[in-house]
Enzyme design. Structure first.
Site, PDB file in Angstrom:
ATOM      1  N   HIS A 189     -10.178   1.754   0.177  1.00  0.00           N
ATOM      2  CA  HIS A 189      -9.928   0.667   1.116  1.00  0.00           C
ATOM      3  C   HIS A 189     -10.896   0.703   2.306  1.00  0.00           C
ATOM      4  O   HIS A 189     -10.496   0.505   3.456  1.00  0.00           O
ATOM      5  CB  HIS A 189      -8.479   0.741   1.617  1.00  0.00           C
ATOM      6  CG  HIS A 189      -7.925  -0.549   2.129  1.00  0.00           C
ATOM      7  ND1 HIS A 189      -8.293  -1.093   3.342  1.00  0.00           N
ATOM      8  CD2 HIS A 189      -7.020  -1.401   1.601  1.00  0.00           C
ATOM      9  CE1 HIS A 189      -7.629  -2.223   3.547  1.00  0.00           C
ATOM     10  NE2 HIS A 189      -6.853  -2.440   2.498  1.00  0.00           N
ATOM     11  N   GLU A 235     -11.759  -3.817  -3.120  1.00  0.00           N
ATOM     12  CA  GLU A 235     -10.869  -2.745  -3.559  1.00  0.00           C
ATOM     13  C   GLU A 235     -10.618  -2.814  -5.068  1.00  0.00           C
ATOM     14  O   GLU A 235      -9.799  -3.622  -5.520  1.00  0.00           O
ATOM     15  CB  GLU A 235      -9.536  -2.833  -2.828  1.00  0.00           C
ATOM     16  CG  GLU A 235      -9.634  -2.999  -1.319  1.00  0.00           C
ATOM     17  CD  GLU A 235      -8.370  -3.599  -0.735  1.00  0.00           C
ATOM     18  OE1 GLU A 235      -7.251  -3.183  -1.137  1.00  0.00           O
ATOM     19  OE2 GLU A 235      -8.479  -4.507   0.112  1.00  0.00           O
ATOM     20  N   HIS A 274       0.808  -1.226   0.000  1.00  0.00           N
ATOM     21  CA  HIS A 274       0.000   0.000   0.000  1.00  0.00           C
ATOM     22  C   HIS A 274       0.842   1.277   0.000  1.00  0.00           C
ATOM     23  O   HIS A 274       0.541   2.240   0.704  1.00  0.00           O
ATOM     24  CB  HIS A 274      -0.952   0.010   1.194  1.00  0.00           C
ATOM     25  CG  HIS A 274      -2.042  -1.014   1.105  1.00  0.00           C
ATOM     26  ND1 HIS A 274      -2.612  -1.386  -0.072  1.00  0.00           N
ATOM     27  CD2 HIS A 274      -2.670  -1.742   2.087  1.00  0.00           C
ATOM     28  CE1 HIS A 274      -3.552  -2.295   0.151  1.00  0.00           C
ATOM     29  NE2 HIS A 274      -3.596  -2.532   1.447  1.00  0.00           N
TER      30      HIS A 274
END
Length: 339
Positions: A174, A304, A103
């Site tokens: 997210h 996502e 991420h």
């Protein structure tokens, strides 16, 4: 629409909260991480909370598992934090078990303060400038995120980015969804129209195979509850489903999620080729969330939209390279309705 002070970071940076509402939908957004801090929808029984989140800024900084954020510069995982762009190898920070880039790294877009550029009764646009070399990425990147309530129960999320040097970009929303407000989401019914998914290794990195969902626990083409049948082991989900091999011009169906107790449906449509489904099995009750509730395993699930994880290291995956003069664009729609 309103803008209020949510809190101050340790360095004195002010974090703002923007509230949008229309058509039974209310969304609270933070300038930290472009986070969806809260989202309520009225499906006929009054407004009910549909996402996980926290009431205190410090809890997002210290404890949040990317809760509600826009993840980037590259969402999901990159093996060993390495990627090759135009023949040059780049080493990104490795922030997961010392070996995986996750991420966007140690200080990804989820941990950065976005600037509010524009806002109106049903929309807000935020911008983040990511400098060349941040977390190992090449190029100065300008990213924008617009949240817009576009109709009855619909939230549109527009993500874009430009760069002055070839780089990789993969942005993803997210949020952890729980449509019923229950202790876990295992009785939620999930439908994903994907015919293929990406198998992963022990470190949750795609093996490179694009496998059919037929006769596997990854077949959600017909919606069904997430809870395993009696006597069966609960499947573990942190996998990318293949919606296409490239971005689409218009948003296509990515998933339908139904909360059976509240009779609420969330339909997700996106231009992205992949959908990461994480079941929330590793959520821990670290600090109280909304309403003082401590979130445990399966308290919420993530859906996502994104490019495939580790895409830069697999020639058969969608291209994640963004070059000067090009614009990265993603449009994702959340449509809430009563079943």
């Amino acid at each position: 629409m309103s803008v209020t002070r949510f809190g101050l970071l340790d360095d004195g940076s002010a974090i703002e909260r923007v509230s949008l509402s229309d058509g039974g939908l209310q969304v609270n957004l933070l300038s930290l991480g472009s986070i969806i801090q809260d989202l309520t929808f009225d499906a006929g029984k009054g407004p009910q909370r549909r996402v996980l989140g926290f009431e205190q800024l410090g809890d997002y900084v210290a404890h949040s598992p990317y809760c509600g954020c826009v993840a980037g510069r590259y969402a999901n995982r990159i093996a060993e934090g390495r990627c090759v762009i135009d023949g040059q190898t780049y080493q990104l920070t490795r922030n997961e078990a010392g070996r995986t880039h996750l991420h966007g790294g140690e200080i990804g877009f989820s941990h950065r303060v976005w600037q509010i550029l524009d806002h109106g009764p049903q929309h807000v646009t935020l911008e983040l400038l990511s400098p060349d070399g941040e977390q190992g990425y090449p190029g100065n990147l300008a990213a924008r995120c617009t949240y817009r309530i576009t109709g009855e129960g619909e939230l549109a999320i527009e993500l874009s980015a430009t760069t002055d040097r070839a780089t990789i970009v993969n942005l993803a929303t997210h949020s952890y969804f729980n449509l019923d407000g229950t202790e876990d989401i295992l009785d939620h019914v999930l439908e994903v129209p994907a015919t293929h998914y990406l198998p992963v290794d022990a470190h949750r990195i795609p093996t490179g195979e694009i496998a059919p969902v037929d006769d596997t626990v990854f077949d959600f083409r017909t919606g069904h509850a997430l809870r395993a049948a009696p006597g069966k082991i609960q499947p573990a989900y942190d996998h990318n489903f293949v919606l296409g091999r490239a971005r689409s011009m218009a948003p296509r169906l990515a998933a339908r999620l139904i909360g059976p107790l509240s009779a609420t449906q969330l339909e997700i449509r996106t231009t992205e080729p992949g959908l990461q489904f994480y079941d929330g099995a590793r959520i821990g009750p670290l600090v109280p969330g909304h309403g003082g509730r401590r979130y445990g395993a399966y308290a919420g699930l993530c859906l996502e939209p994104q490019i495939f994880p580790d895409s830069p290291n697999h020639a058969n995956f969608p291209d994640a390279v963004l070059r000067p003069g090009e614009t990265y664009r993603q449009l994702t729609l959340y449509r809430f309705s009563r079943v």
